[in-house]
Motif scaffolding. Structure first.
Motif, PDB file in Angstrom:
ATOM      1  N   ILE A 185      -9.791  20.388  -0.160  1.00 14.56           N
ATOM      2  CA  ILE A 185      -7.915  20.399  -0.203  1.00 14.56           C
ATOM      3  C   ILE A 185      -7.261  20.736  -0.829  1.00 14.56           C
ATOM      4  CG2 ILE A 185      -6.008  18.533  -1.264  1.00 14.56           C
ATOM      5  CD1 ILE A 185      -8.115  16.275  -0.086  1.00 14.56           C
ATOM      6  N   VAL A 186      -8.445  21.058  -2.274  1.00 15.27           N
ATOM      7  CA  VAL A 186      -8.495  21.829  -3.960  1.00 15.27           C
ATOM      8  C   VAL A 186      -7.880  23.152  -2.912  1.00 15.27           C
ATOM      9  CG1 VAL A 186      -8.997  23.237  -5.415  1.00 15.27           C
ATOM     10  CG2 VAL A 186      -8.865  20.858  -5.343  1.00 15.27           C
ATOM     11  N   ALA A 187      -8.584  24.149  -2.297  1.00 14.14           N
ATOM     12  CA  ALA A 187      -8.818  25.027  -1.791  1.00 14.14           C
ATOM     13  C   ALA A 187      -7.652  25.515  -1.170  1.00 14.14           C
ATOM     14  CB  ALA A 187      -9.903  25.826  -1.038  1.00 14.14           C
ATOM     15  N   GLU A 188      -7.299  24.643   0.178  1.00 15.91           N
ATOM     16  CA  GLU A 188      -6.313  24.878   0.591  1.00 15.91           C
ATOM     17  C   GLU A 188      -4.659  24.806   0.064  1.00 15.91           C
ATOM     18  OE1 GLU A 188      -6.323  25.170   4.027  1.00 15.91           O
ATOM     19  OE2 GLU A 188      -8.101  24.899   3.422  1.00 15.91           O
ATOM     20  N   VAL A 189      -5.388  23.757  -0.899  1.00 18.27           N
ATOM     21  CA  VAL A 189      -3.627  24.263  -2.127  1.00 18.27           C
ATOM     22  C   VAL A 189      -3.561  25.104  -2.661  1.00 18.27           C
ATOM     23  CG1 VAL A 189      -2.722  22.943  -3.501  1.00 18.27           C
ATOM     24  CG2 VAL A 189      -3.420  21.458  -2.100  1.00 18.27           C
ATOM     25  N   ILE A 190      -4.518  25.570  -3.489  1.00 19.43           N
ATOM     26  CA  ILE A 190      -4.897  26.760  -4.325  1.00 19.43           C
ATOM     27  C   ILE A 190      -4.466  28.250  -3.900  1.00 19.43           C
ATOM     28  CG2 ILE A 190      -6.094  28.322  -5.677  1.00 19.43           C
ATOM     29  CD1 ILE A 190      -7.525  25.769  -7.438  1.00 19.43           C
ATOM     30  N   SER A 191      -4.638  28.611  -2.606  1.00 16.46           N
ATOM     31  CA  SER A 191      -4.507  29.310  -1.526  1.00 16.46           C
ATOM     32  C   SER A 191      -2.595  29.462  -1.542  1.00 16.46           C
ATOM     33  CB  SER A 191      -4.817  29.414  -0.627  1.00 16.46           C
ATOM     34  OG  SER A 191      -5.362  31.066   0.063  1.00 16.46           O
ATOM     35  N   ASN A 192      -2.238  28.594  -0.585  1.00 17.72           N
ATOM     36  CA  ASN A 192      -0.867  27.894   0.052  1.00 17.72           C
ATOM     37  C   ASN A 192      -0.169  28.510  -2.006  1.00 17.72           C
ATOM     38  OD1 ASN A 192       1.341  25.757  -0.408  1.00 17.72           O
ATOM     39  ND2 ASN A 192       1.313  27.731   1.793  1.00 17.72           N
ATOM     40  N   ASN A 193      -0.272  27.867  -2.884  1.00 23.08           N
ATOM     41  CA  ASN A 193       0.627  27.679  -3.561  1.00 23.08           C
ATOM     42  C   ASN A 193       0.658  29.241  -4.757  1.00 23.08           C
ATOM     43  OD1 ASN A 193       2.658  25.814  -3.921  1.00 23.08           O
ATOM     44  ND2 ASN A 193       0.630  24.696  -3.707  1.00 23.08           N
ATOM     45  N   PRO A 229      -5.330  34.995  -1.007  1.00 21.41           N
ATOM     46  CA  PRO A 229      -6.013  34.405  -0.088  1.00 21.41           C
ATOM     47  C   PRO A 229      -7.278  33.763  -1.574  1.00 21.41           C
ATOM     48  CG  PRO A 229      -5.971  36.751   0.773  1.00 21.41           C
ATOM     49  CD  PRO A 229      -4.817  36.429  -0.420  1.00 21.41           C
ATOM     50  N   ILE A 230      -8.176  32.573  -0.635  1.00 24.48           N
ATOM     51  CA  ILE A 230      -9.315  32.227  -2.362  1.00 24.48           C
ATOM     52  C   ILE A 230      -9.669  33.648  -2.461  1.00 24.48           C
ATOM     53  CG2 ILE A 230     -10.297  30.726  -2.362  1.00 24.48           C
ATOM     54  CD1 ILE A 230      -9.887  29.140   0.371  1.00 24.48           C
ATOM     55  N   TRP A 231     -10.078  33.976  -3.709  1.00 26.55           N
ATOM     56  CA  TRP A 231     -11.134  34.657  -3.404  1.00 26.55           C
ATOM     57  C   TRP A 231     -12.248  33.972  -2.729  1.00 26.55           C
ATOM     58  CZ3 TRP A 231     -15.531  36.062  -6.168  1.00 26.55           C
ATOM     59  CH2 TRP A 231     -16.093  37.232  -6.746  1.00 26.55           C
ATOM     60  N   LEU A 237     -16.353  26.458  -7.819  1.00 25.17           N
ATOM     61  CA  LEU A 237     -15.386  26.572  -8.951  1.00 25.17           C
ATOM     62  C   LEU A 237     -15.509  27.760  -9.710  1.00 25.17           C
ATOM     63  CD1 LEU A 237     -15.057  23.345  -9.839  1.00 25.17           C
ATOM     64  CD2 LEU A 237     -15.688  24.505 -11.308  1.00 25.17           C
ATOM     65  N   THR A 238     -15.992  28.649  -9.293  1.00 30.38           N
ATOM     66  CA  THR A 238     -15.031  29.699 -10.000  1.00 30.38           C
ATOM     67  C   THR A 238     -14.974  30.175  -9.601  1.00 30.38           C
ATOM     68  OG1 THR A 238     -17.963  30.187 -10.862  1.00 30.38           O
ATOM     69  CG2 THR A 238     -16.849  32.056 -10.886  1.00 30.38           C
ATOM     70  N   CYS A 239     -15.541  30.805  -8.025  1.00 30.81           N
ATOM     71  CA  CYS A 239     -14.458  30.973  -6.770  1.00 30.81           C
ATOM     72  C   CYS A 239     -12.671  31.111  -7.146  1.00 30.81           C
ATOM     73  CB  CYS A 239     -14.724  30.932  -5.316  1.00 30.81           C
ATOM     74  SG  CYS A 239     -16.625  32.178  -5.039  1.00 30.81           S
ATOM     75  N   LEU A 240     -12.570  29.706  -6.503  1.00 31.85           N
ATOM     76  CA  LEU A 240     -11.664  28.693  -7.065  1.00 31.85           C
ATOM     77  C   LEU A 240     -10.269  29.166  -8.294  1.00 31.85           C
ATOM     78  CD1 LEU A 240     -12.280  25.081  -5.419  1.00 31.85           C
ATOM     79  CD2 LEU A 240     -10.815  26.836  -4.535  1.00 31.85           C
ATOM     80  N   TRP A 245      -6.385  34.260 -10.483  1.00 33.09           N
ATOM     81  CA  TRP A 245      -5.911  35.345 -10.823  1.00 33.09           C
ATOM     82  C   TRP A 245      -4.631  36.200 -10.305  1.00 33.09           C
ATOM     83  CZ3 TRP A 245      -6.923  37.232 -15.653  1.00 33.09           C
ATOM     84  CH2 TRP A 245      -6.507  39.200 -15.578  1.00 33.09           C
ATOM     85  N   GLY A 246      -4.039  36.813 -11.084  1.00 36.47           N
ATOM     86  CA  GLY A 246      -2.802  37.917  -9.901  1.00 36.47           C
ATOM     87  C   GLY A 246      -1.905  37.044  -9.260  1.00 36.47           C
ATOM     88  N   GLY A 247      -2.357  35.498  -8.805  1.00 42.10           N
ATOM     89  CA  GLY A 247      -1.307  34.871  -7.677  1.00 42.10           C
ATOM     90  C   GLY A 247      -0.148  34.717  -8.330  1.00 42.10           C
TER      91      GLY A 247
END
Lengths: 416, 611
Positions: free
Chosen positions: B311-319, B323-325, B377-380, B385-387
């Motif tokens: 869920i966190v991956a979806e929300v982070i990418s969207n917001n 793309p997720i790193w 966790l690190t990828c997330l 960064w740069g978002g």
């Protein structure tokens, strides 16, 4: 709304949904039975010497049952093959054969194998001397044949005595160790000397208490009216219920345990207080099931419910032609008595659990097979032949797994 | 998420597509909303039930915290109710007895794990979102899906009913260790075992469904490496459930037999209870229960956390509008995590007298499994960064999830080592560690998911203001509850003490070195922690009101894709009708094509063909 790949397989996986689903389900079943097998291993390896029963399973019957299941696995494939060729009658024939095998398997287990165990007992004694006396008396009757004397090398072991040797070499070793060894000898000696050796056999009869039931008094606390209370007494055979209720007295002079207990239960509900006392013992010839220590020791007014049991000792298979020697065991000497039920020992616990869970899977399979043989399931054949055939194929996978579990179970529980 | 609005829309949409459904007919209320085979309804059913039990489980601990802070005092408001409901035996004068504390403790754990988080994070979001995200019309086995929910529901009923039987519910911990669990004479443990068997059956049926759906029902063009990370997370979670639960089912059957048929699978020889020999054969092993239990329960904790990561991956990418790193690393890490999860279980058993070789093995695997977690966790983190970050409520929860889960994970390290676990095992340190991973961890992810997917389910957006109130209060109070527990644990305070450690402290007044006396500061923390817990409970009220109020009065969405997201669930009408999609779905792209250079918009949906 059509869910894709219900019937036709998905090209890249080559599977239709149900086939993938059943394989995944089987993976979980492997974990389920795997956990039970692992538990078996851990419990067996951890069992103290002389506590893990062996050789109690009828290997011939077990092997026969194994063949029955293997045949059923063949039949279930033949049924599916007929279906793929469009032959519904052929399918039904082989499927009913599968059901027949499954039912036979369960009947052998539930009507023959298990019940015979529930009638078989182990008895442990409080007093070592009593144990020794029973062994000497009982096995003395069979140990004295020339054959046994030779087998037990009586001359070398004269000090130990033939009955004791019989109990060790002919019964105990096969039961707990498979072969005679230093370990079995020291374990037996320890059990013999500290009195923890159990005698195994059948109960041929027992003396059960004859009970006098007396009414002490009655109160309306239970919310029962006087008229109803009188009716209750009358139902239990009282001639003058009113008088009995008011003044107390003997309801039943001498009756058997079940009648007495039923009267006690019903009359206590009706507001009476009763006293049960033992006035004598009656011999009953019977081979009861599921007796435990509490049953024989049950106290009624200070006396035991069962006074003694006529116990037919197990003999070695070589002596089958001799009838089982009988000893009379008094319940006051019994430390523990248990039939071969799950509670008896961890061996029986795990045995019944694993074979029981397996049998539940066989039973579930029978239900599914019946569904697929009766009009309710056959409706799918008439609607979509391929879907029905897929359903039978998926079931076949499940059935093969059930068979495979048994093929592991049989050697582990029956032979090892 | 009341059924009414959603229902009307579903019915309307369904009528439009009447001709496309060969066997569709007007189904009555019961088949549409109660005994439904539609994954969205089932997902909502799981969601409601899961959230309700999360709240109930929280209420249990809130009452327990009173006992820890003010032992012997009647619980305000709730005390008389407790006494009326459960009797003066366990709640005399509204005071929580030690026995009741144990009951609530055992049930708090059981309810939160099996009736709260698994249904809410895995089953609710999984059922609702996964078929949509892979472009499917439903789960592969809709009827099994329904059976899975109702099996779960009956299991919940059994567990709930057990509170009211004589003797109360289970009280031997959520871990139900034998011999204690076997010898307790009242029936609560038996109900627990039966409830567990029903809950496990539900999870097994659900797991099969998820796996077949994800493998076989992906839309054309949706290759494995184009799956949203949420789907990967659910996929691995389903495997964990499938393979890890059966041993506990077996163990549950064995313990049930120990209790009901008086077998001795887990009872050792020579067991004496209250001065008398127990009348069983003996020869069993209490350790066997622990092995079987933890063989499930360790993978279970990954079951709790993985959907949250998704869920966190979806929300982070969207917001972050990017793309997720490290998508490949995330996928690799979650797969490896799934495998490793099965071989670390005995780190819950370091204190059972295990030999050095086995202990070394489990320490190694335990340390190894921290690697994929750190990678994820690190990828997330790097994804931020740069978002171009939008700080809406789901994003706030997702952002907070990162450090909270990080704290939980890092504090697990001393527990993973045998030598430090000696001091910390069964202490409040352990409680703090695992609550950081599941409470601000998983539950924040669940909240993020609720706020994020609410517009798709209802066509309205939850109040942003109250969302922030909910977020900040939850974040602050969560940390006030669990951070001090690390200190308490390191000072030697043990778990599961109904008086908050008062008697324990008194018993060793001078022996501070051996973790004896607990200082006044440490004991005083009990009060502040409890106060924070009650405040946390109150902080959920705006959320609950927001949840229901917004169905009718929330701001209406202006499009089917209010968050301007790339994944397939946003391609459906709002809310999605029976059958989900109104157009043919083909996938042409990776899942997180945000801010693609040269693209017209800052997001390109997965189903949009290449130009």
């Amino acid at each position: 709304m059509e869910i894709p790949y219900t019937v036709k397989p998905r090209p890249d996986t080559g599977l239709y949904n149900a086939k993938l689903g059943i394989w995944l389900f089987l993976a979980s079943e492997v974990m389920l039975f795997g956990a039970l097998f692992s538990s078996y291993v851990l419990l067996r390896v951890g069992a103290a010497d002389g506590t893990w029963s062996m050789g109690l399973m009828d290997v011939i019957v077990g092997a026969g049952n194994t063949m029955v299941l293997i045949a059923s696995s063949m039949f279930v494939v033949l049924a599916w093959a007929q279906l793929k060729q469009g032959d519904l009658a052929g399918y039904k024939k082989w499927k009913w054969a599968t059901v027949g095998c499954a039912v036979l398997f369960l009947m052998v287990k539930w009507s023959y194998e298990w019940p015979s165990k529930f009638k078989h007992y182990d008895v442990w004694f409080k007093d070592t001397a009593v144990l020794h006396a029973h062994v000497n008396e009982g096995y003395g009757k069979v140990a004295g044949t020339e054959e046994n004397k030779a087998a037990l090398r009586d001359e070398e072991n004269k000090a130990l005595g033939l009955p004791r040797l019989y109990a060790e070499k002919k019964i105990y070793v096969g039961r707990y160790f498979k072969t005679d060894s230093k370990k079995s000898q020291s374990a037996f000696t320890k059990a013999w000397e500290d009195g923890s050796l159990a005698l195994s056999g059948h109960i041929n009869g027992y003396e059960e208490a004859e009970i006098k039931v007396e009414i002490i008094g009655w109160s309306s606390d239970k919310g029962v009216s006087e008229a109803d209370a009188d009716k209750a007494l009358e139902n239990q055979g009282a001639k003058s219920p009113d008088d009995l209720r008011k003044n107390g007295g003997t309801l039943l002079e001498k009756t058997d345990y079940d009648t007495a207990k039923l009267a006690e239960y019903k009359l206590t509900k009706a507001g009476y207080s009763l006293a049960l006392s033992v006035v004598g013992y009656q011999y009953k010839e019977a081979h009861p099931y599921f007796w435990r220590t509490g049953r024989v020791n049950e106290d009624i007014g200070g006396k035991p419910r069962v006074l003694s049991i006529d116990f037919g000792l197990d003999v070695n298979s070589g002596d089958k032609k001799e009838h089982h020697p009988e000893v009379k065991i008094f319940t006051k000497d019994i430390k523990r008595l248990n039939s071969y039920e799950p509670k008896h020992s961890t061996f029986f616990g795990i045995y019944y659990t694993i074979t029981g869970l397996h049998a539940a899977h066989v039973f579930g399979g029978i239900i599914v097979m019946l569904y697929n043989l009766l009009p309710i399931g056959l409706a799918t054949w008439h609607r979509d032949r391929e879907q029905f055939a897929n359903r039978i194929e998926s079931f076949g996978l499940f059935w093969h797994f059930v068979d495979l579990v048994w093929i592991f179970l049989f050697p582990i529980l029956y032979i090892l | 998420m009341s059924a009414t609005t959603e229902a009307t829309k579903t019915a309307d949409a369904a009528e439009v597509h009447h001709d496309e459904h060969h066997d569709h007919h007007e189904q009555g209320f019961w088949r549409t909303y109660i005994f439904s085979t539609d994954h969205k309804i089932i997902g909502i059913q799981y969601g409601f039930t899961g959230l309700a039990f999360l709240f109930f489980g929280f209420c249990l601990i809130a009452m327990m915290r009173w006992s820890m802070a003010y032992e012997g005092a009647p619980i305000p408001f709730v005390g008389p109710m407790l006494e009326a409901l459960l009797g003066s035996g366990v709640a005399p004068g509204g005071v929580m007895s030690a026995q009741l504390y144990n009951v609530f403790g055992a049930m708090h754990g059981t309810i939160m794990v099996f009736m709260g988080i698994v249904p809410a994070a895995f089953a609710a979001f999984g059922n609702y979102v996964v078929p949509l995200q892979i472009g499917a019309v439903d789960m592969s086995f809709p009827r099994i899906n329904m059976a899975s929910f109702w099996s779960f529901f009956i299991g919940c009923v059994v567990m709930t009913v057990s509170f009211f039987i004589p003797g109360g519910a289970a009280q031997a911990g959520w871990t139900s260790y034998s011999p204690l669990a076997t010898i307790i004479p009242t029936d609560g443990q038996t109900y627990w075992l039966i409830g567990m068997i029903l809950l496990i059956t539900s999870s097994l049926l659900g797991a099969v469904n998820f796996l077949v759906t994800i493998i076989n029902l992906r839309a054309p063009g949706l290759t494995w490496m184009r799956l949203p990370f949420f789907v990967w997370a659910q996929f691995i979670t389903a495997f964990l459930l499938l393979l890890a639960f059966p041993p506990l089912e077996a163990a549950g059957i064995l313990q049930l037999m120990d209790r009901v048929l008086e077998t001795s699978f887990f009872l050792p020889t020579g067991l004496v209870v209250n001065g008398t020999d127990v009348d069983v054969s003996g020869g069993g092993s209490p350790l066997l229960w622990q092995h079987l239990f933890w063989f499930l329960a360790h993978p279970e904790v990954y079951v709790l956390v993985l959907p949250g990561m998704g869920i966190v991956a979806e929300v982070i990418s969207n917001n972050t509008r990017k793309p997720i790193w490290g998508y490949k690393y995330l996928v690799g890490a979650v797969v490896v995590l799934g495998f490793l999860a099965f071989i670390v279980w005995a780190h819950h058993m370091y204190m059972t007298g295990m030999g050095t070789v086995i202990s070394a093995f489990f320490q190694t695997t335990t340390l190894l499994i921290s690697i994929p977690s750190v990678i994820i966790l690190t990828c997330l983190f790097i994804s931020l960064w740069g978002g171009s970050i939008r700080f809406n409520t789901p994003m706030l929860f997702a952002l907070a999830w990162l450090p909270m889960f990080g704290i939980g994970g890092l504090t697990g390290l001393p527990l993973g080592f045998n030598f430090s676990d000696v001091a910390l095992h069964d202490s409040y340190y352990v409680i703090a560690h695992f609550h950081y991973v599941v409470a601000p961890g998983t539950i924040f992810a669940i909240f993020a998911g609720v706020y994020y997917w609410y517009p798709k389910m209802t066509g309205r957006i939850m109040s942003e203001f109250w969302g922030r109130v909910h977020f900040w209060s939850s974040l602050i109070f969560m940390n006030l509850i669990f951070m001090p527990m690390f200190a308490q644990g390191m000072a030697g305070m043990s778990r599961r003490m109904s008086d908050g450690g008062a008697t324990y402290s008194l018993a060793n007044p001078d022996n501070a070195d051996a973790g004896g006396a607990l200082s006044d500061t440490i004991m005083g923390l009990n009060v502040s922690i409890s106060a924070a817990a009650w405040a946390m409970l109150l902080a959920q009220i705006p959320f609950i009101i927001n949840l229901f109020w917004s169905v009718k009065y929330g701001k209406k969405v202006e499009s089917d894709n209010p968050w301007r997201a790339t994944t397939l669930e946003w391609e459906t009408p709002t809310p999605p009708p029976h059958g989900n999609f109104t157009k043919e779905i083909k996938v042409y792209r990776d899942p997180y094509e945000y801010s693609v250079p040269g693209a017209k918009e800052d997001f390109t949906p997965q189903a949009q063909p290449s130009r």
